[in-house]
Design a protein around this motif. Structure first.
Motif, PDB file in Angstrom:
ATOM      1  N   VAL A 100       0.829  -1.201   0.000  1.00  0.00           N
ATOM      2  CA  VAL A 100       0.000   0.000   0.000  1.00  0.00           C
ATOM      3  C   VAL A 100       0.874   1.265   0.000  1.00  0.00           C
ATOM      4  N   ARG A 103       2.358   1.438  -3.676  1.00  0.00           N
ATOM      5  CA  ARG A 103       1.528   1.551  -4.869  1.00  0.00           C
ATOM      6  C   ARG A 103       0.174   2.224  -4.730  1.00  0.00           C
ATOM      7  N   ALA A 104      -0.335   2.386  -3.532  1.00  0.00           N
ATOM      8  CA  ALA A 104      -1.673   2.987  -3.417  1.00  0.00           C
ATOM      9  C   ALA A 104      -1.645   4.455  -3.823  1.00  0.00           C
ATOM     10  N   VAL A 105      -2.727   4.919  -4.419  1.00  0.00           N
ATOM     11  CA  VAL A 105      -2.851   6.343  -4.746  1.00  0.00           C
ATOM     12  C   VAL A 105      -3.511   7.032  -3.566  1.00  0.00           C
TER      13      VAL A 105
END
Lengths: 105, 105
Positions: A100, A103-105
């Motif tokens: 997370v 890579r999470a936005v």
DNA sequence: GCATTATATGTCTGATCCGACATAGCGGTG
DNA sequence: CACCGCTATGTCGGATCAGACATATAATGC
């Protein structure tokens, strides 16, 4: 926000930007708050996934509902330490946390 | 440590284990300290990669050499917040940080 | 509309963390 | 061995964060 809506808002006199623009954060500061937001979202996801309330989750962690709410809100008074510890305490894995963050936005 | 060395040590009366066993940490606590160690190692790697001293790196971050040394040592007085902020401040990406949290030993 | 339950927000007090300074250790080089 | 650049360790005062409590604001059922 899609370009269409953005255009409409700007046409109506609104200025549209993100937290970075608005608060005039440096890129590193912006990356840091996004990272914190990503952790907060994961915390909520993990809790909901387990079917727990904030109060139940807080109790498991030896904390309070109010603090847990602030964690999920990525409140300024909440550290990344607290978020990570809480995530691990609720059963999230290091892999989930890392993923997370990466890579999470 | 390889099994061979472990066997020799245990044969000689040593008990062999990791930080988790020795300090009697819960699995979550152990995961947390490992995560912190991974970040500290990445910090050192990034700094060395850039060819900087601790003092130079600290200056860039508005901190001191002594604190930076503690960061690399994953000292108890160093938070994950500080490690992450410092990493981003020295040019590491969210991807690098996440990757190391997810997968570094 | 009124309980009931869940979540959000403001604030206090004690605990922890951060930068700084002093100083110690340690590998090179003259 | 004396010096030098780099890293490590101990400690302190001020800054920030943690848990708790009170209370506000939804959301749901009766």
């Amino acid at each position: 926000m899609d370009q269409n809506k953005k255009d409409r808002l700007e046409g109506a006199g609104w200025r549209v930007g993100n937290a970075e623009d608005f608060l005039e954060l440096t890129p590193e500061e912006a990356a840091f708050v996004e990272l914190k937001l990503a952790l907060a979202r994961l915390l909520r996801d993990v809790r909901v996934q387990q079917g727990w309330t904030q109060a139940q989750s807080a109790k498991r962690l030896g904390s309070s509902q109010s603090r847990f709410a602030k964690m999920e809100a990525a409140d300024a008074s909440v550290s990344v330490d607290l978020l990570v510890k809480s995530l691990l305490g609720l059963g999230a894995t290091r892999e989930q946390v890392g993923e997370v963050i990466a890579r999470a936005v």
